[in-house]
Design a protein around this motif. Structure first.
Motif, PDB file in Angstrom:
ATOM      1  N   MET A   1      93.155  32.468  87.628  1.00  9.60           N
ATOM      2  CA  MET A   1      91.537  31.947  87.343  1.00  9.60           C
ATOM      3  C   MET A   1      91.785  30.483  88.058  1.00  9.60           C
ATOM      4  N   TYR A   2      90.995  29.937  88.789  1.00  8.57           N
ATOM      5  CA  TYR A   2      90.899  28.505  89.089  1.00  8.57           C
ATOM      6  C   TYR A   2      89.485  27.933  89.120  1.00  8.57           C
ATOM      7  N   ALA A   3      89.480  26.743  89.039  1.00  4.54           N
ATOM      8  CA  ALA A   3      88.264  25.885  88.991  1.00  4.54           C
ATOM      9  C   ALA A   3      88.175  24.737  89.754  1.00  4.54           C
ATOM     10  N   ILE A   4      87.144  24.365  90.193  1.00  5.26           N
ATOM     11  CA  ILE A   4      86.953  23.119  90.984  1.00  5.26           C
ATOM     12  C   ILE A   4      86.200  22.175  90.227  1.00  5.26           C
ATOM     13  N   VAL A   5      86.651  21.026  89.689  1.00  5.50           N
ATOM     14  CA  VAL A   5      86.179  20.038  88.818  1.00  5.50           C
ATOM     15  C   VAL A   5      86.127  18.598  89.461  1.00  5.50           C
ATOM     16  N   GLU A   6      85.174  17.713  89.090  1.00  8.42           N
ATOM     17  CA  GLU A   6      84.884  16.703  89.427  1.00  8.42           C
ATOM     18  C   GLU A   6      85.303  15.489  88.548  1.00  8.42           C
ATOM     19  N   CYS A   7      86.143  14.708  88.912  1.00  8.82           N
ATOM     20  CA  CYS A   7      86.811  13.522  88.027  1.00  8.82           C
ATOM     21  C   CYS A   7      86.988  12.341  88.782  1.00  8.82           C
ATOM     22  N   GLY A   8      86.309  11.276  88.301  1.00  6.15           N
ATOM     23  CA  GLY A   8      86.540   9.857  88.912  1.00  6.15           C
ATOM     24  C   GLY A   8      86.018  10.010  90.304  1.00  6.15           C
ATOM     25  N   GLY A   9      84.914  10.838  90.767  1.00  7.33           N
ATOM     26  CA  GLY A   9      84.421  10.786  91.893  1.00  7.33           C
ATOM     27  C   GLY A   9      84.980  11.539  93.073  1.00  7.33           C
ATOM     28  N   LYS A  10      86.153  12.295  92.548  1.00  7.86           N
ATOM     29  CA  LYS A  10      86.848  13.062  93.542  1.00  7.86           C
ATOM     30  C   LYS A  10      86.927  14.590  92.769  1.00  7.86           C
ATOM     31  N   LEU A  35      87.004  18.080  80.961  1.00 11.25           N
ATOM     32  CA  LEU A  35      86.031  18.052  82.370  1.00 11.25           C
ATOM     33  C   LEU A  35      85.070  18.794  82.223  1.00 11.25           C
ATOM     34  N   LYS A  36      83.827  17.920  82.362  1.00  5.65           N
ATOM     35  CA  LYS A  36      82.548  18.546  82.323  1.00  5.65           C
ATOM     36  C   LYS A  36      81.923  18.880  83.518  1.00  5.65           C
ATOM     37  N   THR A  37      82.221  18.152  84.434  1.00  3.47           N
ATOM     38  CA  THR A  37      81.270  18.478  85.820  1.00  3.47           C
ATOM     39  C   THR A  37      81.956  19.632  86.492  1.00  3.47           C
ATOM     40  N   LEU A  38      81.614  20.706  86.699  1.00  2.98           N
ATOM     41  CA  LEU A  38      82.167  21.741  87.104  1.00  2.98           C
ATOM     42  C   LEU A  38      81.499  22.508  88.617  1.00  2.98           C
ATOM     43  N   MET A  39      81.921  22.555  89.589  1.00  2.00           N
ATOM     44  CA  MET A  39      81.513  22.901  90.766  1.00  2.00           C
ATOM     45  C   MET A  39      81.529  24.339  90.945  1.00  2.00           C
ATOM     46  N   LEU A  40      82.920  25.174  90.806  1.00  2.03           N
ATOM     47  CA  LEU A  40      83.091  26.500  91.115  1.00  2.03           C
ATOM     48  C   LEU A  40      84.128  27.008  90.141  1.00  2.03           C
ATOM     49  N   VAL A  41      83.986  28.350  89.766  1.00  3.18           N
ATOM     50  CA  VAL A  41      84.957  29.010  89.121  1.00  3.18           C
ATOM     51  C   VAL A  41      85.329  30.387  89.867  1.00  3.18           C
ATOM     52  N   ASP A  42      86.387  30.833  89.921  1.00  2.79           N
ATOM     53  CA  ASP A  42      86.893  31.974  90.597  1.00  2.79           C
ATOM     54  C   ASP A  42      88.114  32.703  89.483  1.00  2.79           C
ATOM     55  N   ASP A  43      87.091  33.630  88.974  1.00  7.41           N
ATOM     56  CA  ASP A  43      87.977  34.729  87.944  1.00  7.41           C
ATOM     57  C   ASP A  43      88.444  36.028  88.545  1.00  7.41           C
ATOM     58  N   ASN A  44      89.644  36.162  89.426  1.00  6.63           N
ATOM     59  CA  ASN A  44      89.913  37.211  90.117  1.00  6.63           C
ATOM     60  C   ASN A  44      88.930  37.779  90.879  1.00  6.63           C
ATOM     61  N   GLY A  45      88.411  37.016  91.892  1.00  8.64           N
ATOM     62  CA  GLY A  45      87.335  37.648  92.574  1.00  8.64           C
ATOM     63  C   GLY A  45      85.853  37.347  92.226  1.00  8.64           C
ATOM     64  N   ASN A  46      85.630  37.209  90.976  1.00  7.76           N
ATOM     65  CA  ASN A  46      84.174  36.856  90.377  1.00  7.76           C
ATOM     66  C   ASN A  46      84.025  35.474  90.521  1.00  7.76           C
ATOM     67  N   VAL A  47      83.205  34.923  91.437  1.00  5.00           N
ATOM     68  CA  VAL A  47      82.964  33.539  91.628  1.00  5.00           C
ATOM     69  C   VAL A  47      81.606  33.078  91.257  1.00  5.00           C
ATOM     70  N   LYS A  48      81.699  32.193  90.505  1.00  8.25           N
ATOM     71  CA  LYS A  48      80.655  31.384  89.794  1.00  8.25           C
ATOM     72  C   LYS A  48      80.390  30.090  90.456  1.00  8.25           C
ATOM     73  N   ALA A  49      79.192  29.641  91.018  1.00 10.28           N
ATOM     74  CA  ALA A  49      78.975  28.301  91.633  1.00 10.28           C
ATOM     75  C   ALA A  49      77.690  27.632  91.092  1.00 10.28           C
ATOM     76  N   GLY A  50      77.856  26.307  90.944  1.00 13.70           N
ATOM     77  CA  GLY A  50      76.566  25.722  90.945  1.00 13.70           C
ATOM     78  C   GLY A  50      76.275  25.822  89.361  1.00 13.70           C
ATOM     79  N   ALA A  51      74.884  26.347  89.246  1.00 15.50           N
ATOM     80  CA  ALA A  51      74.232  26.244  87.895  1.00 15.50           C
ATOM     81  C   ALA A  51      75.024  27.408  86.992  1.00 15.50           C
ATOM     82  N   ASP A  52      75.543  28.543  87.850  1.00 17.82           N
ATOM     83  CA  ASP A  52      76.312  29.649  86.881  1.00 17.82           C
ATOM     84  C   ASP A  52      77.553  29.195  86.268  1.00 17.82           C
ATOM     85  N   ALA A  53      78.012  28.052  86.898  1.00 20.55           N
ATOM     86  CA  ALA A  53      79.490  27.563  86.234  1.00 20.55           C
ATOM     87  C   ALA A  53      79.087  26.566  85.282  1.00 20.55           C
TER      88      ALA A  53
END
Length: 102
Positions: A1-10, A35-53
């Motif tokens: 499982m991985y996530a793309i987060v935003e921290c410090g403008g990056k 880390l609050k701002t979340l862009m995308l989450v992938d849980d073994n092929g189950n992808v959540k993006a934007g408002a879903d994340a």
């Protein structure tokens, strides 16, 4: 499982138990930061993006507060005897990702 987060403008791709160096955060060593701002989450092929994340929480523990190695900047103008040397060390916070829940 991985996530793309935003921290410090990056944006950072993070996984559990991963060490990440981000822009300096006002927190003590050992504190747990969310880390609050979340862009995308992938849980073994189950992808959540934007408002879903938005319901997913990423928790990280502060490992260290330090500075990157020094970078030298040298200004030089030919035939004018103008030479200026400057150094810069950017501060950072090292985070260890504790959990990705949601």
């Amino acid at each position: 499982m991985y996530a793309i987060v935003e921290c410090g403008g990056k944006q950072y791709k993070v996984e559990k138990d991963m060490l990440v160096k981000v822009e300096k955060i006002d927190a003590e060593i050992g504190d747990v930061v969310e880390l609050k701002t979340l862009m995308l989450v992938d849980d073994n092929g189950n992808v959540k993006a934007g408002a879903d994340a938005n319901g997913v929480k990423v928790s990280a523990k502060v490992n260290a507060q330090d500075k990157f190695p020094k970078v030298y900047v040298f200004h030089y103008k030919a035939k004018k005897n103008i030479r200026k040397r400057q150094g810069h060390r950017q501060p950072y916070t090292e985070l260890k990702i504790v959990s990705i829940e949601g």
